[in-house]
Design an enzyme around this catalytic site. Structure first.
Site, PDB file in Angstrom:
ATOM      1  N   CYS A  83       0.882  -1.156   0.000  1.00 14.31           N
ATOM      2  CA  CYS A  83       0.000   0.000   0.000  1.00 14.31           C
ATOM      3  C   CYS A  83       0.920   1.206   0.000  1.00 14.31           C
ATOM      4  CB  CYS A  83      -0.922   0.039   1.213  1.00 14.31           C
ATOM      5  SG  CYS A  83      -1.880   1.572   1.252  1.00 14.31           S
ATOM      6  N   CYS A 127      -0.559   4.133   2.502  1.00 10.18           N
ATOM      7  CA  CYS A 127      -0.568   3.965   3.964  1.00 10.18           C
ATOM      8  C   CYS A 127      -0.303   2.515   4.315  1.00 10.18           C
ATOM      9  CB  CYS A 127      -1.858   4.490   4.571  1.00 10.18           C
ATOM     10  SG  CYS A 127      -3.364   3.994   3.707  1.00 10.18           S
ATOM     11  N   SER A 128      -1.332   1.793   4.713  1.00  8.95           N
ATOM     12  CA  SER A 128      -1.083   0.415   5.142  1.00  8.95           C
ATOM     13  C   SER A 128      -2.290  -0.479   4.912  1.00  8.95           C
ATOM     14  CB  SER A 128      -0.707   0.399   6.626  1.00  8.95           C
ATOM     15  OG  SER A 128      -1.733   1.014   7.383  1.00  8.95           O
ATOM     16  N   CYS A 129      -3.038  -0.230   3.833  1.00  7.47           N
ATOM     17  CA  CYS A 129      -4.216  -1.046   3.548  1.00  7.47           C
ATOM     18  C   CYS A 129      -3.806  -2.508   3.408  1.00  7.47           C
ATOM     19  CB  CYS A 129      -4.900  -0.563   2.270  1.00  7.47           C
ATOM     20  SG  CYS A 129      -5.496   1.140   2.422  1.00  7.47           S
TER      21      CYS A 129
HETATM   22 FE    FE Z   1      -3.359   2.074   2.837  1.00 10.23          FE
END
Ligand code: FE
Length: 210
Positions: free
Chosen positions: A111, A114-116
């Site tokens: 991602c 961000c951190s999906c």
């Molecule tokens: Fe994300």
């Protein structure tokens, strides 16, 4: 003058923490100082969700797909629905897509924003998945990142990087290790590592199950 010309920092220093993360950290600090929680115990819980409980769900999905051609077809056509057949659904997994590795194509998930991450099948994202170096390098130099993770693919294998978003989360379907024809679903699932479902690793070979 720089006193440490050779020193360099390869990790972030908290400057990118979201407001929510800052609040969690502040709350954790207060609760720890007051003796309500033990940070070591919290770490164990988080570690358990990151590496054990979460990814075992995904491993079951992969093992089922390896053994059941009909399930695999449904999984490739509508991953969200097929994964829900095994009882895995919910937040951060509403829109899933499974991408299949082959001898000529290796898939890797990041991602960049961000951190999906697909929580219902993989649990919480590992720390490195959220790091700036991984998020930037995975796109620029996926082969180099794979090498850092100990994975060297043949030059003839193309690497495709999938950028997760809030709208779509990806699960890599790794190649079934050779020599596993006789194994049942549980035994196969034991070969499926978390990283093999993110694309930064490969499944274990038979006899190395955890
Ligand atoms: Fe994300």
């Amino acid at each position: 003058m720089n006193d440490h010309p050779d020193s360099h920092h390869d990790h972030e220093h908290g400057s990118e923490l979201s407001e929510a993360a800052l609040r969690v950290r502040a709350l954790e600090t207060i609760l720890t100082e007051k003796g309500y929680i033990d940070p070591a115990a919290l770490d164990v819980i988080i570690e358990t969700y990151e590496t054990k409980i979460g990814p075992r769900n995904g491993a079951r999905v992969v093992a089922r797909a390896w053994r059941d051609a009909d399930f695999k077809a449904r999984l490739m056509a509508d991953a969200t629905a097929a994964i829900a057949e095994l009882g895995y659904s919910g937040r951060q997994g509403e829109h899933m897509r499974v991408v299949e590795n082959t001898p000529v194509l290796h898939n890797m998930v990041v991602c960049t924003l961000c951190s999906c991450y697909p929580w219902p099948v993989l649990g919480l994202p590992p720390v490195w998945y959220k790091s700036t170096p991984y998020r930037s390098r995975a796109v620029i130099d996926p082969r180099g990142v794979l090498k850092d993770f100990g994975v060297e693919l043949p030059v003839t294998t193309r690497i495709r990087v999938w950028d997760s978003t809030a709208e779509m989360r990806y699960l890599v379907l790794p190649m079934r290790p050779s020599g596993t024809e006789g194994l049942g679903e549980e035994e196969l699932a034991a070969l499926v590592t978390r990283d093999s479902m993110i694309g930064t690793g490969l499944p274990l070979s038979e006899g190395r199950a955890r």
